[in-house]
Structures are given as structure tokens and as C-alpha cells.
Enzyme design. Sequence first.
Site, mmCIF file in Angstrom:
data_model
loop_
_atom_site.group_PDB
_atom_site.id
_atom_site.type_symbol
_atom_site.label_atom_id
_atom_site.label_comp_id
_atom_site.label_asym_id
_atom_site.label_seq_id
_atom_site.Cartn_x
_atom_site.Cartn_y
_atom_site.Cartn_z
ATOM 1 N N GLU A 299 -15.597 38.750 11.886
ATOM 2 C CA GLU A 299 -14.768 38.760 10.681
ATOM 3 C C GLU A 299 -13.999 37.445 10.529
ATOM 4 O OE1 GLU A 299 -13.489 42.943 9.102
ATOM 5 O OE2 GLU A 299 -11.725 42.008 9.973
ATOM 6 N N HIS A 328 -32.071 46.643 30.893
ATOM 7 C CA HIS A 328 -33.225 47.518 30.720
ATOM 8 C C HIS A 328 -33.444 47.868 29.254
ATOM 9 C CE1 HIS A 328 -33.480 48.066 35.107
ATOM 10 N NE2 HIS A 328 -32.180 47.815 35.016
ATOM 11 N N LYS A 442 -14.444 47.578 -0.519
ATOM 12 C CA LYS A 442 -13.267 48.456 -0.562
ATOM 13 C C LYS A 442 -12.946 48.832 -2.005
ATOM 14 C CE LYS A 442 -10.545 46.826 3.412
ATOM 15 N NZ LYS A 442 -9.307 46.175 3.816
HETATM 16 O O1 PA5 Z 1 -9.002 42.526 10.853
HETATM 17 C C1 PA5 Z 1 -8.738 43.025 9.766
HETATM 18 O O2 PA5 Z 1 -7.895 42.538 9.012
HETATM 19 C C2 PA5 Z 1 -9.424 44.299 9.317
HETATM 20 O O3 PA5 Z 1 -10.409 44.703 10.210
HETATM 21 C C3 PA5 Z 1 -8.416 45.427 9.190
HETATM 22 O O4 PA5 Z 1 -7.819 45.644 10.441
HETATM 23 C C4 PA5 Z 1 -9.086 46.719 8.703
HETATM 24 O O5 PA5 Z 1 -9.717 46.502 7.478
HETATM 25 C C5 PA5 Z 1 -8.056 47.829 8.551
HETATM 26 O O6 PA5 Z 1 -7.028 47.427 7.683
HETATM 27 P P1 PA5 Z 1 -5.678 48.241 7.631
HETATM 28 O O7 PA5 Z 1 -4.941 48.020 8.885
HETATM 29 O O8 PA5 Z 1 -4.956 47.696 6.434
HETATM 30 O O9 PA5 Z 1 -6.052 49.678 7.461
#
Ligand code: PA5
Length: 473
Positions: A299, A328, A442
Site C-alpha cells: 500500500e 514444499h 470504497k
Molecule cells: O493503511 C491504511 O491506511 C489502510 O489500510 C487503513 O488502515 C484501512 O483502510 C482501514 O481504515 P480505517 O482505520 O479508517 O478503518
Amino acid sequence: MVAVKTPLMAIHFDPTNLSAAMVGDKHGLTQQEVADSQPAAFEALSGFKQSVEKDDYGFPHLPFKTKLIKEIKAYAKSVAGKYDTVCVVGIGGSALGAWALDCGLRGPHPVQKAFSTKNPRLVILDNVDPGFIHSALESMNPAKTLVVPIAKSGATAETMSVFLIVHDWLHAKLGGSKAAGRIAVVTSENTGELKEFAVKYKLVTFHIPKNVGGRFSVLTAVGLVPAALAGLDISAVCKGAAEMTRLCWLENLEENVALKSALLHWLIWTKKKKSIQVAFPYANRLWGAAFWFRQLWAESLGKVKKDKKRVFNVGQTPIAALGATDQHSQVQLYREGPNDKVYSFWAVGKWSESGKIPKAKTGYASFDYLAGQSLSKLIDVERLATAASLTLAQRPNCTFTLDKLDAWHLGALLQMFEFQTAFVGRMLEIDAFDQPGVELGKKFTFALMGREGYDEYKSEYEAYEARRAGVKL
Ligand code: PA5
């Protein structure tokens, strides 16, 4: 190249098998290539330092927030003994840190010690699979469950929906006032409706700093509240991370493991075209950390990059593999498939248990050479053997070794990977801290679930469906 020894820090990085001398010029790095690129590493360090000094990014400060650590510990102490299950409701960066800590310090779930009020288990509801949520609720006793909804945005559909179900379940079984005492919310102080909900229902609440994104938040209340409630030593986790932070600011590649490994990973990725990184822990207790790392790397570093002339896609796909198990399953591909990967082994220097193999001989050759030896030796030998076999097939690989696997070293390891990721982001000249690529999905979800204010996304989605309807393959 020699292994980097960091006398003050008990995480060692051995990059020898990334070198051209071991895997050839096409796949490995020469000393000259590394020397030529060192300025990029120091620029990344100073650029990131300036941003942190401006307070753009907060994760390097987290291990030093002793007031918060004390508050979390005090809260955990005040409720200790009242529950046998900590139920985290969160997803992505709001779930993976807690799992990395719990798995790292108490082991993967099926083989943890039986849970009790003295040793509460951690149940992490990080999906909206209805069967999973149903089974989880059936397995929990509401009178002995502490629920921790975690969402920085305070609005994530998965977390909000599951929390509504769990909240209702608690209310139905315990009644309103008792239910409120069984919830600790973790969210942003000034944004999001989870915060408003917490105020309305008078729920205990911990805040996530604005300048810390989900995947960098393991040392905020996001990771520390569940960990403390599960009885883990969060002070030791933060002390290890604090010592690592000190090293991560050193302008010395031989002491700064995060910077050295960032430089070499960036070079191997961009110059030797290794578009996949296999995070390969040889320890089941590091399996959670490998999944946490997978999110951090994907990410943070998978982005659309724009310069004056063009727009292009950047990213290195992280894979989590477990040694020796995945020898394996995956190693056939890793050794003989496309040479497009770099392997990052994670090793444990000193095991807390040796796993002695009985001495008695059986008369069978396949058993008897093992007699009297240990599983700790076997798993280390398997890692060394895999590294050697990959190296001989010209597959670049490196090894991080934790002197031992405890709270201090785990905190240090996670913090090291966060710095490494931030440094590679600077070297790539991308923003490692945003995630625009997950936003559209989203928004479509909100639109399709009927949330007000998302009509334009509903129309966009319908146009996409209309296009699909006309296509045959
Ligand atoms: O790293 C990030 O920003 C995302 O993976 C968020 O943690 C994830 O989308 C969850 O978001 P939130 O904490 O607003 O529910």
C-alpha cells in the site's frame, strides 16, 4: 559484501547474496553500483527527517510516547480479569498490527495456550464474511468479551457493519450500561462518526494521531490497546522500537539497517528488475508480521507516479511465504520460475525452545540421522539450504536475523520495516503515506449500499455495469 553487524541493535542484516559476486551481474549488485547510489540513500534519510521534523509523519515518534503507553497499561490493568476474549473489529492497518504483535509474542492462534481471564485470546474480526462473523460470535461469551472497534476514518464500511452487529449482540445479552463498559474505541480525535458514537454512548476512547496512517500505526493505540489487553509487554515492544528509531536516524549505512536494506532493495528492484519481494520468515511466530509487512510494502509503494513527461505505475509485489513449510509449496517456482523476485529471509538467532529430537535410534536411516538433534537446528539449516539453493540459481536474497524473538526485538523489527518503507518511498520519489488506489472501491461500496451523498459513484458504477453487459468473451 560483508554482513552488516550492528553492535547496539540485535537485528542483523546480511545482504551478501544480493551481490553480483554471488548471483551474477545481471541479478546482483556490484560494490560500485552500491557506492554510486549511496547519495540517494542519504538524500532519502535527510528528506524524510525534514518531513518528520515538520510533523508530516508521526510514526518515528510513537515509541517515545510514554504517557500514552502508561494510559493504555492503566486501562488494561483496570479491566484485567474481567474478560477472556479481546474482540478487535478493524481492517487493514487497523487490524494487522495487533495480529503481528499477538502472533509474534504468543504464537499463531491454533497453537496458543488455552485462553482464560488470565490469558485472554485475541479475536480479530477483519472481514465481513457472514459465516466468519457468525462463528466468531458463537465462540465468544458476551459477559467475558471486551470489544475494541478500531477505525482511523471512523467510517470504514466493513468495520462499521461488523461493529453494529457486535454492539447489538453485547446490548442484547448484557443490557445497555454493561455493554458500554465492555467497549474501548480506537479512532481519530476530531474526525469520523465512530468518535461521535463513542461520545454518545460514553465509551472509553483512545485516539490515533492525525499524522500516522493505518499501516504505520502499530505503535499507536491501534496496536497497543489490543496488545496490552491481551497481556503483552507493550513497554518492551516500544523500547525495542525506540532503540531502532535511534539507529534509523544514523547517517551510517553500516549501523542503520533500515537505510542499508532500503538502498539495496531499491537497487535490486529498480536496476535488476525484481518486481516481486518474498518475505520469508522461518518462524511461525513471524507469520503475522509477514502479513503486516505485505500491507506496508504494497500500500505504501504501489503507486501511480507522474513526472513532467509521463504517468507510470510503480510497485513491487510482496508475497508472504513461511519457512520451512513453503519450501514444499513455493520453492520450485522460486528456483526455476521467472527470475523476477528478491527473497528476504527472516531468521531467529536464538530460539526459546530447542525442540529436542529423541536420541533413541530406530534402525531406519530416514529417522536415525535426526536422532538427538533439534528442530531449532533443522529449521535454521533448512533456511541456509534454501538460501544456498536460490543463490546457486542466481536468485538474489538477503537475511534479517533477530537475536531472539521477544517483545523488544519484535518492536524493533516492525519499526525497522516502517523506516525502510519510508526510505524506499523517498528513493522512488513517491508518497509512501497515501492510498488513493483504495478510495474508488470504497466509494462504489458506499454507493451500492445506499449511503447518502454517493450518487455520482452509483452512476459511474452503473455505467461500468452497462459496458460489461455488452461484452462477450
Ligand atoms: O493503511 C491504511 O491506511 C489502510 O489500510 C487503513 O488502515 C484501512 O483502510 C482501514 O481504515 P480505517 O482505520 O479508517 O478503518
